[in-house]
Structure formats: C-alpha cells, structure tokens
Scaffold this motif. Sequence first.
Motif, PDB file in Angstrom:
ATOM      1  N   ILE A   1     -85.851  52.293 -15.650  1.00  0.00           N
ATOM      2  CA  ILE A   1     -86.282  53.630 -15.233  1.00  0.00           C
ATOM      3  C   ILE A   1     -85.163  54.331 -14.456  1.00  0.00           C
ATOM      4  CG2 ILE A   1     -87.876  54.862 -13.697  1.00  0.00           C
ATOM      5  CD1 ILE A   1     -90.054  52.936 -14.662  1.00  0.00           C
ATOM      6  N   GLY A   2     -84.457  53.568 -13.604  1.00  0.00           N
ATOM      7  CA  GLY A   2     -83.327  54.159 -12.886  1.00  0.00           C
ATOM      8  C   GLY A   2     -82.239  54.621 -13.833  1.00  0.00           C
ATOM      9  N   TYR A   3     -81.950  53.821 -14.862  1.00  0.00           N
ATOM     10  CA  TYR A   3     -80.928  54.210 -15.842  1.00  0.00           C
ATOM     11  C   TYR A   3     -81.419  55.386 -16.679  1.00  0.00           C
ATOM     12  CZ  TYR A   3     -77.383  53.722 -19.516  1.00  0.00           C
ATOM     13  OH  TYR A   3     -76.353  53.949 -20.409  1.00  0.00           O
ATOM     14  N   GLY A   4     -82.705  55.359 -17.043  1.00  0.00           N
ATOM     15  CA  GLY A   4     -83.266  56.464 -17.807  1.00  0.00           C
ATOM     16  C   GLY A   4     -83.249  57.770 -17.034  1.00  0.00           C
ATOM     17  N   ALA A   5     -83.337  57.674 -15.699  1.00  0.00           N
ATOM     18  CA  ALA A   5     -83.364  58.881 -14.867  1.00  0.00           C
ATOM     19  C   ALA A   5     -81.968  59.447 -14.610  1.00  0.00           C
ATOM     20  CB  ALA A   5     -84.049  58.568 -13.536  1.00  0.00           C
ATOM     21  N   PHE A   6     -80.978  58.564 -14.430  1.00  0.00           N
ATOM     22  CA  PHE A   6     -79.638  59.034 -14.037  1.00  0.00           C
ATOM     23  C   PHE A   6     -78.548  58.747 -15.071  1.00  0.00           C
ATOM     24  CE2 PHE A   6     -81.970  58.414 -10.080  1.00  0.00           C
ATOM     25  CZ  PHE A   6     -81.766  59.637  -9.467  1.00  0.00           C
ATOM     26  N   GLY A   7     -78.880  57.962 -16.095  1.00  0.00           N
ATOM     27  CA  GLY A   7     -77.902  57.684 -17.135  1.00  0.00           C
ATOM     28  C   GLY A   7     -76.701  56.926 -16.606  1.00  0.00           C
ATOM     29  N   ASN A   8     -75.543  57.232 -17.151  1.00  0.00           N
ATOM     30  CA  ASN A   8     -74.325  56.503 -16.789  1.00  0.00           C
ATOM     31  C   ASN A   8     -73.835  56.793 -15.372  1.00  0.00           C
ATOM     32  OD1 ASN A   8     -74.328  55.361 -19.321  1.00  0.00           O
ATOM     33  ND2 ASN A   8     -72.943  56.884 -20.200  1.00  0.00           N
TER      34      ASN A   8
ATOM     35  N   PRO B   1     -76.611  55.344  -9.497  1.00  0.00           N
ATOM     36  CA  PRO B   1     -75.912  54.921  -8.270  1.00  0.00           C
ATOM     37  C   PRO B   1     -76.020  53.413  -8.021  1.00  0.00           C
ATOM     38  CG  PRO B   1     -78.059  55.804  -7.730  1.00  0.00           C
ATOM     39  CD  PRO B   1     -77.906  55.979  -9.221  1.00  0.00           C
ATOM     40  N   GLY B   2     -75.147  52.907  -7.157  1.00  0.00           N
ATOM     41  CA  GLY B   2     -75.187  51.493  -6.802  1.00  0.00           C
ATOM     42  C   GLY B   2     -76.408  51.136  -5.983  1.00  0.00           C
ATOM     43  N   ASN B   3     -76.934  52.097  -5.231  1.00  0.00           N
ATOM     44  CA  ASN B   3     -78.168  51.911  -4.473  1.00  0.00           C
ATOM     45  C   ASN B   3     -79.125  53.007  -4.903  1.00  0.00           C
ATOM     46  OD1 ASN B   3     -80.251  51.989  -2.543  1.00  0.00           O
ATOM     47  ND2 ASN B   3     -78.917  51.259  -0.912  1.00  0.00           N
ATOM     48  N   LEU B   4     -80.159  52.646  -5.649  1.00  0.00           N
ATOM     49  CA  LEU B   4     -81.026  53.628  -6.301  1.00  0.00           C
ATOM     50  C   LEU B   4     -81.640  54.608  -5.315  1.00  0.00           C
ATOM     51  CD1 LEU B   4     -82.253  54.521  -9.007  1.00  0.00           C
ATOM     52  CD2 LEU B   4     -84.140  52.917  -8.590  1.00  0.00           C
ATOM     53  N   LEU B   5     -82.013  54.136  -4.133  1.00  0.00           N
ATOM     54  CA  LEU B   5     -82.706  55.008  -3.182  1.00  0.00           C
ATOM     55  C   LEU B   5     -81.820  56.134  -2.664  1.00  0.00           C
ATOM     56  CD1 LEU B   5     -84.812  52.488  -1.047  1.00  0.00           C
ATOM     57  CD2 LEU B   5     -85.587  53.960  -2.912  1.00  0.00           C
ATOM     58  N   THR B   6     -80.503  55.926  -2.664  1.00  0.00           N
ATOM     59  CA  THR B   6     -79.597  56.957  -2.148  1.00  0.00           C
ATOM     60  C   THR B   6     -79.480  58.145  -3.105  1.00  0.00           C
ATOM     61  OG1 THR B   6     -77.648  55.883  -3.126  1.00  0.00           O
ATOM     62  CG2 THR B   6     -78.245  55.249  -0.881  1.00  0.00           C
ATOM     63  N   ALA B   7     -80.035  58.017  -4.309  1.00  0.00           N
ATOM     64  CA  ALA B   7     -79.915  59.096  -5.303  1.00  0.00           C
ATOM     65  C   ALA B   7     -80.989  60.169  -5.129  1.00  0.00           C
ATOM     66  CB  ALA B   7     -80.002  58.513  -6.708  1.00  0.00           C
ATOM     67  N   PHE B   8     -82.013  59.892  -4.321  1.00  0.00           N
ATOM     68  CA  PHE B   8     -83.123  60.835  -4.166  1.00  0.00           C
ATOM     69  C   PHE B   8     -83.080  61.488  -2.789  1.00  0.00           C
ATOM     70  CE2 PHE B   8     -84.625  57.304  -6.877  1.00  0.00           C
ATOM     71  CZ  PHE B   8     -84.894  57.997  -8.045  1.00  0.00           C
ATOM     72  N   ASP B   9     -83.489  62.753  -2.724  1.00  0.00           N
ATOM     73  CA  ASP B   9     -83.582  63.426  -1.428  1.00  0.00           C
ATOM     74  C   ASP B   9     -84.887  64.202  -1.273  1.00  0.00           C
ATOM     75  OD1 ASP B   9     -83.144  65.525  -3.146  1.00  0.00           O
ATOM     76  OD2 ASP B   9     -81.155  66.018  -2.381  1.00  0.00           O
ATOM     77  N   ASN B  10     -85.863  63.946  -2.159  1.00  0.00           N
ATOM     78  CA  ASN B  10     -87.127  64.662  -2.100  1.00  0.00           C
ATOM     79  C   ASN B  10     -88.200  63.864  -2.874  1.00  0.00           C
ATOM     80  OD1 ASN B  10     -88.599  67.009  -1.278  1.00  0.00           O
ATOM     81  ND2 ASN B  10     -88.602  67.673  -3.415  1.00  0.00           N
ATOM     82  N   PRO B  11     -89.449  63.751  -2.396  1.00  0.00           N
ATOM     83  CA  PRO B  11     -89.967  64.224  -1.111  1.00  0.00           C
ATOM     84  C   PRO B  11     -89.448  63.372   0.049  1.00  0.00           C
ATOM     85  CG  PRO B  11     -91.651  62.978  -2.253  1.00  0.00           C
ATOM     86  CD  PRO B  11     -90.489  63.088  -3.203  1.00  0.00           C
ATOM     87  N   ILE B  12     -89.082  64.004   1.110  1.00  0.00           N
ATOM     88  CA  ILE B  12     -88.384  63.347   2.199  1.00  0.00           C
ATOM     89  C   ILE B  12     -89.219  62.236   2.841  1.00  0.00           C
ATOM     90  CG2 ILE B  12     -89.103  65.104   3.864  1.00  0.00           C
ATOM     91  CD1 ILE B  12     -86.361  64.732   5.215  1.00  0.00           C
ATOM     92  N   TRP B  13     -90.542  62.463   2.989  1.00  0.00           N
ATOM     93  CA  TRP B  13     -91.395  61.469   3.657  1.00  0.00           C
ATOM     94  C   TRP B  13     -91.486  60.182   2.854  1.00  0.00           C
ATOM     95  CZ3 TRP B  13     -95.693  59.719   1.064  1.00  0.00           C
ATOM     96  CH2 TRP B  13     -96.124  60.503  -0.023  1.00  0.00           C
ATOM     97  N   LEU B  14     -91.514  60.322   1.509  1.00  0.00           N
ATOM     98  CA  LEU B  14     -91.631  59.140   0.658  1.00  0.00           C
ATOM     99  C   LEU B  14     -90.326  58.337   0.659  1.00  0.00           C
ATOM    100  CD1 LEU B  14     -93.604  57.697  -1.217  1.00  0.00           C
ATOM    101  CD2 LEU B  14     -92.677  59.010  -3.133  1.00  0.00           C
ATOM    102  N   ILE B  15     -89.210  59.044   0.679  1.00  0.00           N
ATOM    103  CA  ILE B  15     -87.908  58.367   0.722  1.00  0.00           C
ATOM    104  C   ILE B  15     -87.717  57.672   2.071  1.00  0.00           C
ATOM    105  CG2 ILE B  15     -85.418  58.701   0.600  1.00  0.00           C
ATOM    106  CD1 ILE B  15     -86.083  61.154  -1.217  1.00  0.00           C
ATOM    107  N   ASP B  16     -88.212  58.280   3.132  1.00  0.00           N
ATOM    108  CA  ASP B  16     -88.157  57.644   4.455  1.00  0.00           C
ATOM    109  C   ASP B  16     -88.934  56.329   4.451  1.00  0.00           C
ATOM    110  OD1 ASP B  16     -86.576  59.569   5.547  1.00  0.00           O
ATOM    111  OD2 ASP B  16     -88.172  60.593   6.651  1.00  0.00           O
ATOM    112  N   ILE B  17     -90.126  56.370   3.857  1.00  0.00           N
ATOM    113  CA  ILE B  17     -90.946  55.151   3.795  1.00  0.00           C
ATOM    114  C   ILE B  17     -90.217  54.058   3.013  1.00  0.00           C
ATOM    115  CG2 ILE B  17     -93.071  54.165   2.824  1.00  0.00           C
ATOM    116  CD1 ILE B  17     -94.451  56.836   3.439  1.00  0.00           C
ATOM    117  N   ALA B  18     -89.609  54.445   1.874  1.00  0.00           N
ATOM    118  CA  ALA B  18     -88.904  53.464   1.047  1.00  0.00           C
ATOM    119  C   ALA B  18     -87.734  52.837   1.791  1.00  0.00           C
ATOM    120  CB  ALA B  18     -88.410  54.130  -0.238  1.00  0.00           C
TER     121      ALA B  18
END
Length: 469
Positions: free
Chosen positions: A291-298, A301-318
Amino acid sequence: MIDENASAAATTTVSHHHDASLYDDDGRPKRRGTVWTVSSHIITAVIGSGVLSVAWSIAQLGWIAGPIIMIFFSLVTLYTSYFLANCYRAGDPITGKRSYTYMEAIGNILGGKNVYFCGIIQYANLYGTTIGYTIGASLSMMAITKIHCIYSSEGKDPCIIYGNRYLMGFGIIQLGFSQLPDFHNISWLSILAAAMSFTYSIIGLILGIIKMAENGTVMGTLAGAKGELPIDKVWGIFLALGNIAFAYSYSFILIEIQDTIKSPFELKTMMFATRISIATTTTFYVLCGCIGYGAFGNSAPGNLLTAFDNPIWLIDIANLALVIHLVGAYQVYSQPLFAFVEEHASKRWPSLEIEHKVEIPFLPSFKLNKLRLVWRSFFVVVTTFISMLVPFFNDIMGVIGALGFWPLTVYFPVEMYIKQMKIQKWSEKWIGLQCLSMFCLLVTLAALVGSVVGVLLDLSKFKAFSSQL
C-alpha cells in the motif's frame, strides 16, 4: 562448554526448596510465559521500525520481486525458528538440559569456537538494534514537532528540526526502563508495545489507502525504482534485502524468549506462538509495503509515517505509538545483553549482586543493584551518543539485518538441528538444508555490501551531531 557446577547448583537449589509449585526443574523461579506473552515478545521484536521501511524496500525491488522476497524471508524465518526452538533443550525436548541463552544452546549442541562466533554476532546485533531503535524513535518525535511547526506557521517556516534533543530524550526514558531486572519483568511492556505496533501499522495502512484514493491510481512499476546510474539500482536492491532481513530478525533472542515459557510446554508453546507471530507480521509487512508503494511509487520514503502531514491528529497518534513501541522493543533487545554482562560480572565479583531496598514516598519500594545501575546507565548513554553520531535510519537497519540474518537466523539453527536430529550427512534432507543455508549466505553478503555502501554514501555528506528532519 557450559558450566556443570551451575547445573549441579540448580539441582541442589530445587532439593532445598521442596516446593515444586514455586520452582522449575532447574531451581529457577517458576516460569509463567504463555502463547500470548511469547507472541507479544516476538511481535514487539519483529514489527518494529522495520515495518516503516518495507514500502521503500519494495520500491527498490518492484511489484514482482518485492512481495515475493518478503514472503521468502518470512518462510525462512518460520522454518529456521522451528529448528531453533527444538534446541532449547539438548536431547529430549521435555527433560533435556535447558539452554538459557542462544550462546548456551550453541555450547550444549555444537560447542567449540562456534560459541564465541555466535556471541560476537548476537550481541553486536542486539546492540546495533538498540541504536537503530533510538534513531527511529527520535525521527518520530521530530516528525511530530515538524508537522505542528508547519501548521502553526501556515507553511511559511521551513521548520528544520534538529534531532539531538530527541535522541537524548529517548535515552533518558531508557535510563529508567533499563532498571527493570530481566525479561520476566517486561511482559507488560511487551504487550503494550505490541499493541502500539498494531496501532501505527494500521494508521499507516489507512493513510496509504487514502493517498492512493487521492491519486486515483496505483503507483509503482514492475521493476521498481531506477537509480541515476545502473550501479545505484544494484545498491538499492542490496540495501532493500538488508532492510527486509532486519524486519524479520528475532532469532537471536528466540531462546531467551523461550526460557520464559511455562514448563513443560516450551516447545509446543514456542512453535504455536511463532506461527501466530510470523503470520501476523508478514500480513502487516506485505500490506504496509504494497500500500505504501502503491501510494508513493518509486519515491516511497524510508520511513512511511514521515510522508504524511494530514490529518495531523492521526499522524501524531501514529508517531507517538511508534515511540512507545520502540521503548518496549529497545528493552526486548537489550535485556539479553544486560543479563550476559551481569552474569559474568557477578561470577567474578559476587559482592556486586547485593541489592539495596529503596523507599520513595508515595511510590512502591524497589531494589537497587549497583552493578545494574552503573552498567545499564553506561550502556544507554553510549548507545545514545552513537545514535547522535551516525543517525542513518535505513542504512543502519540494513547493516544490522545483513550481519545477523545468515549466521543467527539460518546457519546456526540449521547446524544445531542437523546435529540434534542426527541427520545423515549427504542425505537428501542434509543437502536441502545446506543449499538453503548457502543461498541465504549469498543473499546476506549482497545485503551487507549494499548496506555498507549506503552508510559510506551517508557519511560522505553528513556532519556529526547535526541530524535534522
């Protein structure tokens, strides 16, 4: 190779206590481990920061080779874990002599210089993993700060976040948790950490699915990412192999985990827990990776969580869940190393074993051991210092995974199983096992080369103590 006096002493201890409900057959306090506590230890050890790099690994390998190699590593790990579980007791699986550590299992079955080779690789791997987890936790704390900075400045501030204070913060947390006496006292922490690993993995999956929906297509190619030069593609593939090997590595603490299981069901419980754990982790790895590869392709990122910035509360929880998980995972990997040093130190200086009861107002009393306090604090400080010196998350994970995969996950379990089961040399089964071992050796060498090249490239453009996100 193993101290016979220790075995005799254990037998004497049993006869003095007379209470079989409190002590096992070796004189040690009754083991209470179950399928669920053992599964928690394994999942805490396996679903670590490695799950966040699998999307990047699949990006280097492509849609065909990526999932196939991931499933291959899971099957090899499952297969050889069975071999290793059979080696917890030498001889009879119910009444045979126990091995309390991986090194003791090697000594009881193979003996010779194998013990020292195993010890060097095992404890170097354990120590390297604690460095990797310190770096991984700091990256998540930095990501939380960066996202809030970007939102508060409405994108006007570039928000360069420096990592040293987060690395030191994680180290301070570990100074406290490292005083937990042994593996038997961290079951609650492993269960909490395992729950956290599921939390951030599921959040990563959800965010990846949302990203694919926004893209309106599945990204990625059959052959994976292309480097600027053909050799870059080769290094990328080799490093991906190392990352995947690291993602499945837990064999070097399998015996220590098995030593927590309620007697006389050690083998049956360990095999069942291993099946549950490997099936669970493989499912999460393949889903997160694909799913990570399907979302960002080639450009995954090396750390999947660093690729997202929204929704902020959900990323904080992760990210917070990841930090909590790595607190527990750090302990799962460091406790065997703590025990090894303390056992040898107490044999040489028995006075160091003396414990002092400490009373703190409004809190339960606890026992303070000078050796534990000084040695473990020193361990955490040095680990934190090295993490600040070389904070290369992906490449460090690759080196650690490559160094430990073949000798600890494949070679020693195969050789011990052959000797334990008295498999005839040059028989079909013996040849098959040796072919598996040699193939995994080639994969390990390739992964090691790619990972070392990655670290060297990072070092060429990095200044010490200046990590940033």
